[in-house]
Scaffold this motif. Structure first.
Motif, PDB file in Angstrom:
ATOM      1  N   ARG A 185     -37.954  -3.110 -11.189  1.00 28.73           N
ATOM      2  CA  ARG A 185     -38.975  -4.028 -11.678  1.00 28.73           C
ATOM      3  C   ARG A 185     -40.135  -4.094 -10.700  1.00 28.73           C
ATOM      4  N   LEU A 195     -26.381   2.517 -14.120  1.00 26.57           N
ATOM      5  CA  LEU A 195     -27.772   2.352 -14.554  1.00 26.57           C
ATOM      6  C   LEU A 195     -28.554   1.668 -13.437  1.00 26.57           C
ATOM      7  N   THR A 254     -37.641  -7.146 -18.029  1.00 29.16           N
ATOM      8  CA  THR A 254     -37.162  -5.802 -17.697  1.00 29.16           C
ATOM      9  C   THR A 254     -36.316  -5.286 -18.854  1.00 29.16           C
ATOM     10  N   ASP A 255     -35.716  -4.104 -18.657  1.00 23.79           N
ATOM     11  CA  ASP A 255     -34.848  -3.526 -19.683  1.00 23.79           C
ATOM     12  C   ASP A 255     -33.431  -4.081 -19.643  1.00 23.79           C
ATOM     13  N   VAL A 256     -33.115  -4.940 -18.695  1.00 21.97           N
ATOM     14  CA  VAL A 256     -31.729  -5.337 -18.489  1.00 21.97           C
ATOM     15  C   VAL A 256     -31.112  -5.974 -19.729  1.00 21.97           C
ATOM     16  N   ASP A 257     -31.788  -6.927 -20.345  1.00 18.85           N
ATOM     17  CA  ASP A 257     -31.210  -7.614 -21.493  1.00 18.85           C
ATOM     18  C   ASP A 257     -30.904  -6.643 -22.629  1.00 18.85           C
ATOM     19  N   ALA A 258     -31.853  -5.772 -22.946  1.00 19.00           N
ATOM     20  CA  ALA A 258     -31.625  -4.801 -24.016  1.00 19.00           C
ATOM     21  C   ALA A 258     -30.467  -3.864 -23.680  1.00 19.00           C
ATOM     22  N   LEU A 259     -30.393  -3.437 -22.426  1.00 16.98           N
ATOM     23  CA  LEU A 259     -29.299  -2.560 -22.019  1.00 16.98           C
ATOM     24  C   LEU A 259     -27.954  -3.267 -22.149  1.00 16.98           C
ATOM     25  N   VAL A 289     -32.108  -0.181 -12.726  1.00 19.40           N
ATOM     26  CA  VAL A 289     -33.263  -0.794 -13.390  1.00 19.40           C
ATOM     27  C   VAL A 289     -34.215  -1.304 -12.313  1.00 19.40           C
ATOM     28  N   ARG A 310     -27.118  -5.689 -24.139  1.00 18.15           N
ATOM     29  CA  ARG A 310     -26.760  -5.840 -25.556  1.00 18.15           C
ATOM     30  C   ARG A 310     -26.289  -4.506 -26.132  1.00 18.15           C
ATOM     31  N   ASN A 311     -26.967  -3.435 -25.794  1.00 23.25           N
ATOM     32  CA  ASN A 311     -26.552  -2.124 -26.294  1.00 23.25           C
ATOM     33  C   ASN A 311     -25.187  -1.714 -25.757  1.00 23.25           C
TER      34      ASN A 311
END
Length: 218
Positions: free
Chosen positions: A119, A115, A129-134, A117, A136-137
């Motif tokens: 910024r 992945l 950014t999307d890092v935290d959500a990614l 990402v 966790r998923n």
């Protein structure tokens, strides 16, 4: 340094993600915006160690995330509220979206399952950014942090990850900053307080297929 068993427990591939921070051509490549940082990343062996970690971790089923910093040609959305940002605007090499400067630098290889990402603002690849959500998923519990720079982006990444509940492992010879002695001092006196510090070889040993069985953490 952690014991082999402790590190092996932390680095269960099912719950581990490895992130490379700003390991891009315009930062650590031959024609980088900050030649001193690029030279230190290469001559210290940090960049080569990151490549080794990425290859081995991927082979063990660890998800790889490449965090890239970039900006639009018109600068929209970029910070200007610190000397660092204003100085970056005057550098001869700009981290412009879609250019070679924002491509991950050799010898690190990007695979199809990685992945990437990107910024446009700030100091950290985690905040905003999307890092935290990614993470966790992906079921991430342990984040291996590698890259540059030990002066700014690496401590930001570690602190942001810890504040969000992740356990962090920092391979001390797979991060770089300037001057070199500052990197060592920052790791010893700051990051070691909040992260597990190991060497690249210790992490690679813990990721071996025949490493001792992990105790799964709840």
């Amino acid at each position: 340094m952690p014991s082999h068993e402790q590190l092996g427990e932390l680095l269960d591939p099912a719950g581990t993600v490895l992130i490379t921070v700003e390991c891009q051509q315009g930062v650590v490549g031959p024609a980088a915006a900050l030649p001193q940082l690029a030279r230190e990343a290469r001559e210290s062996g940090a960049l080569a160690n990151i490549a080794r970690l990425v290859t081995a971790a991927r082979a063990r089923g660890v998800q790889i995330v490449h965090a890239v910093a970039e900006r639009r040609p018109d600068g929209r959305g970029a910070n200007r509220n610190a000397r660092l940002f204003r100085a970056a605007e005057r550098l001869p090499v700009q981290q412009l979206a879609g250019t070679d400067a924002t491509r991950v630098a050799p010898p690190i290889e990007v695979a199809g399952q990685d992945l990437v990402v990107r910024r446009l603002h700030g100091l950290s690849p985690v905040q905003g950014t999307d890092v935290d959500a990614l993470l966790r998923n992906l079921g991430c519990r342990t984040l291996i942090v590698t890259g540059v720079s030990a002066n700014v982006a690496i401590p930001n990444t570690v602190f942001d990850a810890v504040n969000r509940g992740y356990t962090v492992v920092v391979p001390s010879d797979a991060v770089a900053g300037v001057p070199a002695d500052y990197t060592a001092a920052m790791i010893r006196h700051t990051l070691a307080l909040v992260a597990t510090v190991a060497t690249t070889d210790e992490v690679l040993d813990a990721l071996r297929p025949d490493a001792p069985a992990r105790v799964r953490r709840e």
